[in-house]
Design a protein around this motif. Structure first.
Motif, PDB file in Angstrom:
ATOM      1  N   SER A  65      23.924  -1.725  37.409  1.00  5.13           N
ATOM      2  CA  SER A  65      25.036  -0.808  37.637  1.00  5.13           C
ATOM      3  C   SER A  65      24.584   0.318  38.557  1.00  5.13           C
ATOM      4  O   SER A  65      23.385   0.476  38.825  1.00  5.13           O
ATOM      5  CB  SER A  65      25.541  -0.234  36.306  1.00  5.13           C
ATOM      6  OG  SER A  65      24.491   0.478  35.660  1.00  5.13           O
ATOM      7  N   ILE A  68      25.510   6.594  39.650  1.00  8.58           N
ATOM      8  CA  ILE A  68      26.627   7.540  39.726  1.00  8.58           C
ATOM      9  C   ILE A  68      27.914   6.774  39.995  1.00  8.58           C
ATOM     10  O   ILE A  68      27.897   5.609  40.381  1.00  8.58           O
ATOM     11  CB  ILE A  68      26.398   8.589  40.841  1.00  8.58           C
ATOM     12  CG1 ILE A  68      26.185   7.886  42.178  1.00  8.58           C
ATOM     13  CG2 ILE A  68      25.211   9.475  40.503  1.00  8.58           C
ATOM     14  CD1 ILE A  68      26.028   8.838  43.340  1.00  8.58           C
ATOM     15  N   GLY A  69      29.038   7.448  39.761  1.00  5.94           N
ATOM     16  CA  GLY A  69      30.322   6.818  40.027  1.00  5.94           C
ATOM     17  C   GLY A  69      30.737   6.958  41.483  1.00  5.94           C
ATOM     18  O   GLY A  69      30.192   7.774  42.227  1.00  5.94           O
ATOM     19  N   GLY A  70      31.711   6.151  41.866  1.00  2.00           N
ATOM     20  CA  GLY A  70      32.216   6.227  43.234  1.00  2.00           C
ATOM     21  C   GLY A  70      32.978   4.968  43.604  1.00  2.00           C
ATOM     22  O   GLY A  70      33.214   4.084  42.763  1.00  2.00           O
ATOM     23  N   LEU A  92      27.698   2.131  47.464  1.00  2.55           N
ATOM     24  CA  LEU A  92      28.887   2.956  47.308  1.00  2.55           C
ATOM     25  C   LEU A  92      29.274   3.591  48.635  1.00  2.55           C
ATOM     26  O   LEU A  92      28.460   3.708  49.563  1.00  2.55           O
ATOM     27  CB  LEU A  92      28.629   4.069  46.285  1.00  2.55           C
ATOM     28  CG  LEU A  92      28.417   3.661  44.832  1.00  2.55           C
ATOM     29  CD1 LEU A  92      28.078   4.890  43.996  1.00  2.55           C
ATOM     30  CD2 LEU A  92      29.638   2.950  44.269  1.00  2.55           C
ATOM     31  N   LEU A 176      36.934   1.508  42.179  1.00  2.00           N
ATOM     32  CA  LEU A 176      36.279   2.724  41.693  1.00  2.00           C
ATOM     33  C   LEU A 176      35.477   2.373  40.448  1.00  2.00           C
ATOM     34  O   LEU A 176      36.009   1.779  39.510  1.00  2.00           O
ATOM     35  CB  LEU A 176      37.320   3.795  41.360  1.00  2.00           C
ATOM     36  CG  LEU A 176      36.783   5.102  40.764  1.00  2.00           C
ATOM     37  CD1 LEU A 176      35.900   5.828  41.777  1.00  2.00           C
ATOM     38  CD2 LEU A 176      37.931   5.994  40.293  1.00  2.00           C
ATOM     39  N   THR A 177      34.203   2.706  40.450  1.00  2.00           N
ATOM     40  CA  THR A 177      33.342   2.386  39.311  1.00  2.00           C
ATOM     41  C   THR A 177      32.714   3.665  38.772  1.00  2.00           C
ATOM     42  O   THR A 177      32.568   4.653  39.491  1.00  2.00           O
ATOM     43  CB  THR A 177      32.233   1.390  39.713  1.00  2.00           C
ATOM     44  OG1 THR A 177      31.480   1.032  38.555  1.00  2.00           O
ATOM     45  CG2 THR A 177      31.295   1.986  40.748  1.00  2.00           C
ATOM     46  N   GLY A 178      32.362   3.620  37.491  1.00  4.80           N
ATOM     47  CA  GLY A 178      31.753   4.772  36.859  1.00  4.80           C
ATOM     48  C   GLY A 178      30.261   4.594  36.693  1.00  4.80           C
ATOM     49  O   GLY A 178      29.719   3.491  36.860  1.00  4.80           O
ATOM     50  N   PRO A 179      29.547   5.662  36.344  1.00  6.59           N
ATOM     51  CA  PRO A 179      28.096   5.547  36.131  1.00  6.59           C
ATOM     52  C   PRO A 179      27.786   4.591  34.977  1.00  6.59           C
ATOM     53  O   PRO A 179      28.389   4.681  33.907  1.00  6.59           O
ATOM     54  CB  PRO A 179      27.660   6.982  35.779  1.00  6.59           C
ATOM     55  CG  PRO A 179      28.812   7.850  36.111  1.00  6.59           C
ATOM     56  CD  PRO A 179      30.031   7.028  36.130  1.00  6.59           C
ATOM     57  N   THR A 181      28.488   1.457  34.668  1.00 12.90           N
ATOM     58  CA  THR A 181      29.394   0.311  34.506  1.00 12.90           C
ATOM     59  C   THR A 181      28.763  -0.931  35.131  1.00 12.90           C
ATOM     60  O   THR A 181      28.438  -0.919  36.324  1.00 12.90           O
ATOM     61  CB  THR A 181      30.746   0.588  35.173  1.00 12.90           C
ATOM     62  OG1 THR A 181      31.315   1.772  34.614  1.00 12.90           O
ATOM     63  CG2 THR A 181      31.700  -0.579  34.982  1.00 12.90           C
TER      64      THR A 181
END
Length: 347
Positions: A65, A68-70, A92, A176-179, A181
């Motif tokens: 994974s 960070i998200g993005g 990302l 969009l993915t989160g930290p 995931t």
């Protein structure tokens, strides 16, 4: 007339009483007595195999994974594709991440200017010691913020930690993915890394050791038996099913394996185990490993039914793991006709 009626009534009562006694005598005389035969219970020591089932997997596997998200900018691999250690798998969109790094750099530059200004003022006694300490702390905090932003930027892409293959891809470009995931599930593709993980009871776990041998059967290759070795013993039980996980490394013998193949495992512990052995004729109402036997009660004129746990069957003998502690004899012949209310006679 009254005296005559009394005599008739008395006669009828006596007659009824004798008739009831006769019925009771007949009932006692007709009660079934079942002839039974007894056999001695013996002890034996065996190294019993342990049977279990599980799924083939790689000993090296990873769910990958982003730190960070993005927004996912690019995915470079597809499901089933082989990958190398260190290969970039996805990245990302860097617009926001680069802006955060630049912002942290500006913060460091400003904090450094403030620090130098206060330092010069302190030399001229125009600033206090507290102001100098605050400027120093602000400068240090700004540098740490820049380090965090740069670290997060370095983990804005996913790289493979092993040589293997992508088993599952769980996201697509533009999402969009989160930290944390999961985006990829990858496993090693080395032939020596295939294992089966199975759950066993606490008693079976205590009998196993690292290095014990195993035979593995796969539904994918029904005519072939693979050899295996116990490589890991779980130090604690699974809180859900209360079983202990055992890992068995398999020798593929040149066959092509894949994660998820169903496997039946026969573990062969070196450690022996004590069993109580009874004739197979003594077993009644067997259902898998659960069954019952009859034994005489203290009067030796009636029986009681005891639940037992079967380890395995060896010819005309049954090896029992639980249920017959302290029992010396069991009923064999005649057991099929018994209930706990039956009268018995030993023949």
């Amino acid at each position: 007339m009254k005296q005559y009626s009394f005599i008739i009534t008395l006669f009828l009562l006596v007659a009824c009483g004798k008739q009831e006694e006769k019925k009771a005598d007949n009932a006692m005389g007709d009660e079934t007595v079942v002839p039974v035969k007894l056999e001695k219970v013996t002890q034996t020591v065996r190294s019993e195999s342990i049977s279990a089932s599980g799924l083939v997997a790689s000993s090296e596997e990873a769910k990958l994974s982003f730190k960070i998200g993005g927004i996912i900018q690019k995915i470079f691999v597809e499901e089933g594709q082989k990958v190398r250690k260190g290969q970039v798998l996805a990245s990302l969109n860097m617009t926001e991440i680069d802006a955060q790094v630049s912002q942290a750099k500006f913060g460091v530059e400003k904090a450094e200017r403030d620090f130098k200004r206060v330092e010069n003022m302190l030399k001229d006694t125009a600033a206090t010691l507290e102001q100098m300490q605050n400027a120093t702390t602000g400068f240090d905090v700004a540098k740490q913020s820049l380090q965090i932003a740069q670290f997060n930027r370095s983990y804005a892409q996913i790289t493979s930690p092993i040589d293997g293959a992508v088993i599952k891809k769980m996201a697509n470009e533009g999402e969009l993915t989160g930290p944390g995931t999961p985006i990829f599930y990858i496993t090693s593709n080395r032939q020596s890394d295939w294992v089966v993980r199975v759950g066993v009871s606490d008693k079976d776990w205590a009998r196993l050791k690292i290095g014990d041998k195993a035979n593995v059967s796969l539904d994918a290759y029904p005519t072939e038996t693979f050899t295996g070795t116990v490589t890991k013993l779980a130090p604690a039980a699974d809180p859900m099913n209360k079983l202990y996980e055992i890992e068995v490394r398999i020798n593929p013998n040149g066959q092509r394996f894949a994660s998820g193949l169903f496997a039946k495992v026969e573990l062969k512990p070196v450690q022996n185990r004590n069993y109580i052995m009874v004739p197979i004729e003594a077993i009644v109402e067997g259902n898998g490993q659960d069954a019952f036997v009859y034994v005489l009660d203290d009067s030796r004129k009636k029986v009681k039914r005891l639940p037992i746990r079967i380890g395995f069957v060896d010819g005309d003998k049954v090896l029992v793991t639980n249920g017959l502690e302290g029992i010396t004899e069991v009923v064999t012949s005649g057991s099929a006709f018994l209930t706990e209310s039956s009268n018995v006679i030993i023949k």
